[in-house]
Scaffold this active site. Sequence first.
Site, PDB file in Angstrom:
ATOM      1  N   GLY A  73       0.829  -1.208   0.000  1.00 54.83           N
ATOM      2  CA  GLY A  73       0.000   0.000   0.000  1.00 54.83           C
ATOM      3  C   GLY A  73       0.864   1.259   0.000  1.00 54.83           C
ATOM      4  O   GLY A  73       2.107   1.180  -0.024  1.00 54.83           O
ATOM      5  N   GLN A  74       0.221   2.393   0.022  1.00 55.36           N
ATOM      6  CA  GLN A  74       0.952   3.667  -0.032  1.00 55.36           C
ATOM      7  C   GLN A  74       1.920   3.814   1.141  1.00 55.36           C
ATOM      8  O   GLN A  74       3.102   4.105   0.963  1.00 55.36           O
ATOM      9  CB  GLN A  74      -0.043   4.832  -0.019  1.00 55.36           C
ATOM     10  CG  GLN A  74      -0.975   4.871  -1.213  1.00 55.36           C
ATOM     11  CD  GLN A  74      -1.876   6.090  -1.176  1.00 55.36           C
ATOM     12  OE1 GLN A  74      -1.447   7.202  -1.474  1.00 55.36           O
ATOM     13  NE2 GLN A  74      -3.131   5.900  -0.796  1.00 55.36           N
ATOM     14  N   LEU A  75       1.396   3.595   2.341  1.00 54.99           N
ATOM     15  CA  LEU A  75       2.191   3.795   3.548  1.00 54.99           C
ATOM     16  C   LEU A  75       3.259   2.708   3.688  1.00 54.99           C
ATOM     17  O   LEU A  75       4.424   2.998   3.992  1.00 54.99           O
ATOM     18  CB  LEU A  75       1.259   3.810   4.762  1.00 54.99           C
ATOM     19  CG  LEU A  75       1.840   4.252   6.097  1.00 54.99           C
ATOM     20  CD1 LEU A  75       2.595   5.567   5.980  1.00 54.99           C
ATOM     21  CD2 LEU A  75       0.723   4.356   7.138  1.00 54.99           C
ATOM     22  N   TYR A 134      -8.863  -2.531   4.919  1.00 58.37           N
ATOM     23  CA  TYR A 134      -9.850  -2.485   3.835  1.00 58.37           C
ATOM     24  C   TYR A 134     -10.157  -1.005   3.639  1.00 58.37           C
ATOM     25  O   TYR A 134     -10.676  -0.344   4.545  1.00 58.37           O
ATOM     26  CB  TYR A 134     -11.110  -3.257   4.241  1.00 58.37           C
ATOM     27  CG  TYR A 134     -12.184  -3.269   3.170  1.00 58.37           C
ATOM     28  CD1 TYR A 134     -12.431  -4.406   2.416  1.00 58.37           C
ATOM     29  CD2 TYR A 134     -12.958  -2.128   2.908  1.00 58.37           C
ATOM     30  CE1 TYR A 134     -13.413  -4.424   1.427  1.00 58.37           C
ATOM     31  CE2 TYR A 134     -13.929  -2.125   1.915  1.00 58.37           C
ATOM     32  CZ  TYR A 134     -14.149  -3.278   1.187  1.00 58.37           C
ATOM     33  OH  TYR A 134     -15.117  -3.284   0.208  1.00 58.37           O
ATOM     34  N   THR A 135      -9.831  -0.460   2.467  1.00 59.06           N
ATOM     35  CA  THR A 135      -9.954   0.995   2.265  1.00 59.06           C
ATOM     36  C   THR A 135     -10.885   1.389   1.116  1.00 59.06           C
ATOM     37  O   THR A 135     -10.957   2.569   0.766  1.00 59.06           O
ATOM     38  CB  THR A 135      -8.568   1.619   2.007  1.00 59.06           C
ATOM     39  OG1 THR A 135      -7.975   0.958   0.874  1.00 59.06           O
ATOM     40  CG2 THR A 135      -7.654   1.471   3.215  1.00 59.06           C
ATOM     41  N   THR A 164      -8.366   6.602  10.709  1.00 62.91           N
ATOM     42  CA  THR A 164      -8.811   7.546   9.676  1.00 62.91           C
ATOM     43  C   THR A 164      -9.706   8.655  10.221  1.00 62.91           C
ATOM     44  O   THR A 164     -10.369   8.487  11.254  1.00 62.91           O
ATOM     45  CB  THR A 164      -9.598   6.765   8.600  1.00 62.91           C
ATOM     46  OG1 THR A 164     -10.194   7.672   7.672  1.00 62.91           O
ATOM     47  CG2 THR A 164     -10.708   5.928   9.207  1.00 62.91           C
ATOM     48  N   ASP A 165      -9.753   9.757   9.484  1.00 63.93           N
ATOM     49  CA  ASP A 165     -10.686  10.851   9.795  1.00 63.93           C
ATOM     50  C   ASP A 165     -12.144  10.440   9.559  1.00 63.93           C
ATOM     51  O   ASP A 165     -13.059  11.124   9.991  1.00 63.93           O
ATOM     52  CB  ASP A 165     -10.358  12.078   8.936  1.00 63.93           C
ATOM     53  CG  ASP A 165     -10.449  11.806   7.442  1.00 63.93           C
ATOM     54  OD1 ASP A 165      -9.987  10.726   7.008  1.00 63.93           O
ATOM     55  OD2 ASP A 165     -10.974  12.653   6.694  1.00 63.93           O
ATOM     56  N   TYR A 182     -17.295   1.998   6.027  1.00 61.48           N
ATOM     57  CA  TYR A 182     -15.842   2.040   6.186  1.00 61.48           C
ATOM     58  C   TYR A 182     -15.474   2.719   7.509  1.00 61.48           C
ATOM     59  O   TYR A 182     -14.681   2.188   8.298  1.00 61.48           O
ATOM     60  CB  TYR A 182     -15.201   2.775   5.001  1.00 61.48           C
ATOM     61  CG  TYR A 182     -13.748   3.141   5.225  1.00 61.48           C
ATOM     62  CD1 TYR A 182     -12.766   2.155   5.261  1.00 61.48           C
ATOM     63  CD2 TYR A 182     -13.368   4.471   5.407  1.00 61.48           C
ATOM     64  CE1 TYR A 182     -11.434   2.492   5.471  1.00 61.48           C
ATOM     65  CE2 TYR A 182     -12.046   4.809   5.615  1.00 61.48           C
ATOM     66  CZ  TYR A 182     -11.082   3.817   5.660  1.00 61.48           C
ATOM     67  OH  TYR A 182      -9.767   4.159   5.874  1.00 61.48           O
ATOM     68  N   TRP A 210      -6.832  11.805   3.947  1.00 58.70           N
ATOM     69  CA  TRP A 210      -6.519  12.184   2.565  1.00 58.70           C
ATOM     70  C   TRP A 210      -5.094  11.758   2.170  1.00 58.70           C
ATOM     71  O   TRP A 210      -4.299  12.562   1.680  1.00 58.70           O
ATOM     72  CB  TRP A 210      -6.667  13.689   2.380  1.00 58.70           C
ATOM     73  CG  TRP A 210      -8.001  14.284   2.667  1.00 58.70           C
ATOM     74  CD1 TRP A 210      -9.036  13.723   3.363  1.00 58.70           C
ATOM     75  CD2 TRP A 210      -8.457  15.598   2.287  1.00 58.70           C
ATOM     76  NE1 TRP A 210     -10.096  14.599   3.440  1.00 58.70           N
ATOM     77  CE2 TRP A 210      -9.768  15.757   2.786  1.00 58.70           C
ATOM     78  CE3 TRP A 210      -7.874  16.659   1.580  1.00 58.70           C
ATOM     79  CZ2 TRP A 210     -10.500  16.916   2.602  1.00 58.70           C
ATOM     80  CZ3 TRP A 210      -8.607  17.823   1.395  1.00 58.70           C
ATOM     81  CH2 TRP A 210      -9.908  17.942   1.895  1.00 58.70           C
TER      82      TRP A 210
END
Length: 282
Positions: free
Chosen positions: A11-13, A63-64, A103-104, A127, A152
């Site tokens: 993933g990104q992170l 799960y995003t 998450t926000d 989510y 974001w």
Amino acid sequence: MEKILVTGANGQLGSELNVLSSNYPQHEWVFADRTKITLDNLDLLKTQLSEIQPTIILNCGAYTAVDKAETEKELAFTINNAAVALIAKYAFENNAKLIHISTDYVFDGLSSIALNEEAETNPINIYGESKRAGEIACLSENPNSIILRTSWVYSKFGNNFVKTMQRLMQEKESINVVNDQVGSPTYAADLAQAMIDIINFSTWVPGIYNYSNEGEISWHEFALTIKEFGEYKCIVVGIPSASYPTPAKRPNFSLLDKKKIKEVYNLDIPDYQESLKKMFIK
């Protein structure tokens, strides 16, 4: 030597942590994709954790798929709640440190001031519900956990708003972007560095922390900054969320107050424009 397990390695992170890991050879790094850490199969997950035996877990896997979660509730809750509970329990029983990413979207978006860690949660989509359940499970199973709420997220890796905008702005003469959802972006490379700084910090202070880049903007303003940095000619039109309906509702306001993490972990958080520029230069 600490053995650091990173879930969600592709993933990104996870990808940004992989890039940074070479700067920290004093740690043994284990980057686990879905084949090494199976978040949707709890029996297998338990076995995998026992085999790896990490002393630090950076739980970036999740799960995003926000819209798909509306019809895949069971899967979202398995990965974002049940698997988190199991990982937190493992960490507690084996005296391993755990940083879990949240998450926000745990907020309803009705605030008008930056949300601190004590702000009331009230998710407005599946989510967000699954991620909030994961937070509760994490701290219940392991009060020594650290939870980082972020918002974001973008990176040169994976799929995200910045890369989508870059592509669309080169393909189209005009695009529409919602202008009534306010928050602040997070460059995954900055968040990855913050996580490493926390695990290398002199003290471990458990609890929930907020992390995003500095700045208060809408998605439309974010898109305009992307246009400026990329020197794209595309026209970017601001539209209300009502004109762009999605299966899952999004919070209209999710700006995070970062005072706590800056004070406790002495972190210097860059402005969103400064970080976005880094991604464009890389």
